[in-house]
Motif scaffolding. Structure first.
Motif, short mmCIF file in Angstrom:
data_model
loop_
_atom_site.label_atom_id
_atom_site.label_comp_id
_atom_site.label_asym_id
_atom_site.label_seq_id
_atom_site.Cartn_x
_atom_site.Cartn_y
_atom_site.Cartn_z
N ASP A 1 33.04 64.46 17.12
CA ASP A 1 34.22 63.86 17.37
C ASP A 1 34.18 63.23 16.20
O ASP A 1 35.05 63.82 15.16
CB ASP A 1 33.66 63.14 18.02
N ARG A 2 34.39 61.62 16.47
CA ARG A 2 35.00 60.83 14.96
C ARG A 2 34.32 61.06 14.32
O ARG A 2 34.92 60.54 13.05
CB ARG A 2 35.90 59.43 15.46
N ASP A 3 33.25 61.12 14.09
CA ASP A 3 32.07 61.74 12.56
C ASP A 3 33.16 61.79 11.23
O ASP A 3 32.42 61.16 10.35
CB ASP A 3 31.01 62.46 12.70
N VAL A 4 33.27 62.73 11.42
CA VAL A 4 34.72 63.06 10.33
C VAL A 4 35.39 62.02 9.53
O VAL A 4 35.33 61.98 8.72
CB VAL A 4 35.50 64.39 10.66
N ALA A 5 36.01 61.48 10.53
CA ALA A 5 36.77 59.95 9.83
C ALA A 5 35.21 58.99 9.46
O ALA A 5 35.95 58.57 8.10
CB ALA A 5 37.29 59.49 10.96
N GLU A 6 34.19 59.60 10.21
CA GLU A 6 33.25 58.04 9.10
C GLU A 6 33.11 58.30 8.23
O GLU A 6 32.69 57.63 6.88
CB GLU A 6 32.83 57.03 10.62
N LEU A 7 32.58 59.59 8.38
CA LEU A 7 32.13 60.17 7.43
C LEU A 7 33.32 60.31 6.22
O LEU A 7 32.45 60.32 4.48
CB LEU A 7 31.24 61.83 7.31
N ALA A 8 34.23 61.13 6.08
CA ALA A 8 35.12 60.67 5.03
C ALA A 8 35.44 59.74 4.18
O ALA A 8 35.68 59.11 3.47
CB ALA A 8 36.16 61.36 5.41
N SER A 9 35.41 58.52 4.85
CA SER A 9 35.86 56.97 4.20
C SER A 9 34.42 56.45 4.19
O SER A 9 34.76 55.95 2.82
CB SER A 9 35.98 56.69 5.85
N CYS A 10 33.06 57.09 4.27
CA CYS A 10 32.19 56.68 3.45
C CYS A 10 31.89 57.56 1.88
O CYS A 10 31.84 57.15 0.75
CB CYS A 10 30.66 57.11 3.72
N PHE A 11 32.17 58.79 2.20
CA PHE A 11 32.77 59.75 0.67
C PHE A 11 34.34 58.84 -0.22
O PHE A 11 33.40 59.48 -1.10
CB PHE A 11 32.39 60.76 0.77
N LEU A 12 34.44 58.39 0.78
CA LEU A 12 35.71 57.85 0.12
C LEU A 12 35.90 56.51 -0.69
O LEU A 12 35.75 56.66 -1.84
CB LEU A 12 36.98 57.50 0.61
N ASP A 13 34.78 55.80 -0.83
CA ASP A 13 33.78 54.34 -0.94
C ASP A 13 33.15 55.49 -2.39
O ASP A 13 33.03 54.67 -3.11
CB ASP A 13 33.55 53.24 -0.01
N THR A 14 32.30 56.04 -1.74
CA THR A 14 31.89 56.39 -3.25
C THR A 14 32.28 57.36 -3.98
O THR A 14 32.19 56.33 -5.49
CB THR A 14 30.35 57.26 -2.40
N TYR A 15 32.85 58.02 -3.90
CA TYR A 15 33.93 58.71 -5.12
C TYR A 15 34.78 57.64 -5.01
O TYR A 15 35.53 58.08 -7.00
CB TYR A 15 33.97 59.53 -4.30
N THR A 16 35.33 57.15 -4.77
CA THR A 16 36.18 55.87 -5.01
C THR A 16 35.85 55.37 -6.93
O THR A 16 36.36 54.80 -7.77
CB THR A 16 37.27 54.96 -4.53
N ARG A 17 34.15 54.62 -6.47
CA ARG A 17 33.40 53.75 -7.78
C ARG A 17 33.28 54.94 -8.63
O ARG A 17 33.21 54.10 -9.39
CB ARG A 17 32.43 52.57 -6.71
N GLU A 18 32.75 55.82 -8.42
CA GLU A 18 32.92 57.20 -9.19
C GLU A 18 33.39 57.63 -11.01
O GLU A 18 33.19 57.58 -11.14
CB GLU A 18 31.34 58.49 -8.56
N GLU A 19 34.71 57.93 -9.44
CA GLU A 19 35.49 57.84 -10.88
C GLU A 19 36.56 56.99 -10.45
O GLU A 19 37.80 57.20 -11.83
CB GLU A 19 36.42 58.69 -9.54
N ALA A 20 36.43 55.20 -10.59
CA ALA A 20 37.44 54.61 -11.04
C ALA A 20 38.72 54.85 -10.83
O ALA A 20 39.57 54.64 -11.37
CB ALA A 20 37.06 54.13 -12.65
N ARG A 21 38.84 54.94 -9.38
CA ARG A 21 40.14 54.73 -8.66
C ARG A 21 40.21 53.95 -7.85
O ARG A 21 39.53 52.71 -7.99
CB ARG A 21 40.12 55.79 -7.49
N SER A 22 41.42 53.50 -7.05
CA SER A 22 42.10 52.20 -6.32
C SER A 22 41.77 52.34 -4.71
O SER A 22 42.42 51.95 -4.12
CB SER A 22 43.11 51.72 -7.20
N PHE A 23 41.12 53.26 -4.58
CA PHE A 23 41.41 54.30 -2.58
C PHE A 23 40.57 52.87 -1.65
O PHE A 23 39.51 52.56 -2.58
CB PHE A 23 41.35 55.58 -2.96
#
Length: 458
Positions: free
Chosen positions: A324-346
């Protein structure tokens, strides 16, 4: 000056065969345990009412009331006593049920002296024993679920509950699921929740190591044992001593090595390649596979006796498309992680992008989702991750049909599934664990499906 004499661990042996009871008693008393014998459940119950015990050795072949209910009763009434079940090979499913009912561990007959003593020694050092002698005081907060197991779906809630339930046991856990569903993460969570959390967690991928090196990787080797063995090497089993050994892709293991792994599970000892000496280790085994283990057994690629040794506490991880909606929760978690790693603004994912992610089938499961988000973050930037930033194979994928699918005689798919599962339960005299094992699913899956069927039928 008085001399302090260490207290001997008190063990109650509940066995209706006098010869076996005497053998167990002789082995344990020779190693310093204080043992009492009970020939049946009434005698054992009377002893437990009047005396303290640190461990109970219980035979599953005892006559009388259902042993599983008995374990639940004794476990609740004697929380400081670790219950060790001894079962015959034919009663392996009962042993599985026993561990779930509260048994600390189980042994399969015939039981060697070393195996019996090691198990009792570990049981008497278990957290239950330590808690029984610890002064009362403020209790530590209990984490309700592993933080790394992300998702609010029913499937994920069931998985977290399973992890919490089986973590305290020393019995083997067997994780199944498609590639990319997070089997190693689940194994790590079981270890982190267990009494072994401060000990090593050693992971070994049986599919990534050449077959001729696998024995050395698990059990170690001595210098000169084979070409290229230039020095002694400690294997994964020795490195995990006191902790957890995780064998990923266990069904990739060759039959010749499966025999040696079975011997290790029976004796608790390892023998490095090239050595004539054995060494005893105390480890918990967790294994995983993306195959169907029952099929591997049926087709002769996996030993049946090893399967029953390992398949004690099954955990089945659902594919991402069923979460179900776990896709959105996981995607948000990955977005936070890689935004920090790649120095982005998301800071968020656009609603349309979320809908696009939810519509995709995710054959690669969590690993594929993780790669998709990372790729999108590396190649783009902005406040919100938008649909056009996602890879083409995600945005161009056809959404799954949302209309009901009918099967035989106009029945819906869930109705066909219900009939198959209920027929299996009836075939095993109402035993859900046995039916689940035969169908290659976990008992919790059946319980969850029954709740869903009841809602749909209402």
């Amino acid at each position: 000056m008085s001399v302090s004499v260490p207290r001997r661990n008190q063990v109650l042996i509940v066995e209706d065969k006098p010869s076996l009871a005497s053998v167990y008693r002789a082995h344990l008393e020779k190693d310093g345990f204080a043992c009492e014998l009970a020939a049946g459940q009434p005698a054992a119950a009377a002893h437990l009412e009047n005396s303290h015990v640190d461990a109970i050795v219980l035979s599953l072949e005892l006559d009388g009331p259902d042993c599983i209910s008995l374990i639940e009763k004794w476990s609740a009434g004697n929380p400081s006593a670790s219950i060790i079940v001894i079962a015959a090979n034919a009663s392996i499913n009962d042993a599985v049920d026993a561990v779930r009912a509260g048994a600390w561990d189980y042994l399969v007959k015939p039981v060697s002296r070393n195996r019996l003593i090691t198990t009792l020694a570990n049981a008497c050092r278990s957290p239950a024993q330590q808690d029984a002698t610890r002064p009362a005081g403020p209790s530590l907060p209990v984490t309700s679920a592993p933080d790394t197991m992300i998702g609010s779906s029913r499937a994920m809630a069931d998985t977290r509950s399973q992890i919490e339930a089986i973590a305290s046991s020393s019995a083997p856990a067997f994780i199944t699921g498609e590639s990319g569903t997070g089997k190693e993460l689940c194994a790590q969570a079981i270890h982190d929740f267990s009494p072994r959390a401060d000990q090593p967690f050693i992971a070994l991928n049986c599919g990534a190591i050449p077959h001729d090196l696998m024995e050395s990787e698990i059990f170690g080797h001595l210098k000169g044992a084979f070409t290229g063995a230039i020095s002694d090497r400690e294997g994964a089993a020795a490195a995990a001593d006191g902790g957890t050994l995780f064998l990923d892709e266990i069904c990739e293991m060759e039959l010749s090595l499966q025999i040696k792994l079975l011997r290790f599970l029976q004796t608790g000892t390892i023998q490095p390649v090239g050595s004539t000496h054995t060494r005893k280790v105390d480890i918990r085994i967790i294994c995983a596979t993306n195959r169907t283990p029952q099929k591997e057994v049926a087709e002769g690629r996996f030993r049946e006796d090893l399967y029953f040794r390992l398949h004690v506490l099954p955990v089945q991880l659902k594919p991402l498309r069923e979460r179900d909606r776990d896709v959105a929760e996981l995607a948000s978690c990955f977005l936070d992680t890689y935004t920090r790693e790649e120095a982005r603004s998301f800071s968020r994912i656009d609603n349309d992008a979320v809908d696009t992610l939810l519509a995709y089938h995710w054959p690669g499961n969590i690993r594929e989702l993780q790669n998709v988000i990372r790729q999108s973050v590396v190649l783009h930037d902005g406040e919100a991750l938008e649909t056009h930033m996602l890879p083409d194979h995600i945005t161009n994928a056809k959404p799954a049909c949302s209309s009901p699918v009918t099967g035989q005689n106009g029945r819906l798919l869930w109705q066909i599934e219900r009939d198959v599962i209920e027929a299996a339960i009836s075939g095993f005299a109402g035993s859900i664990p046995k039916a689940a094992d035969a169908l290659g699913i976990s008992p919790s899956t059946i319980y969850r499906k029954r709740e869903t069927w009841a809602e749909k039928s209402a």
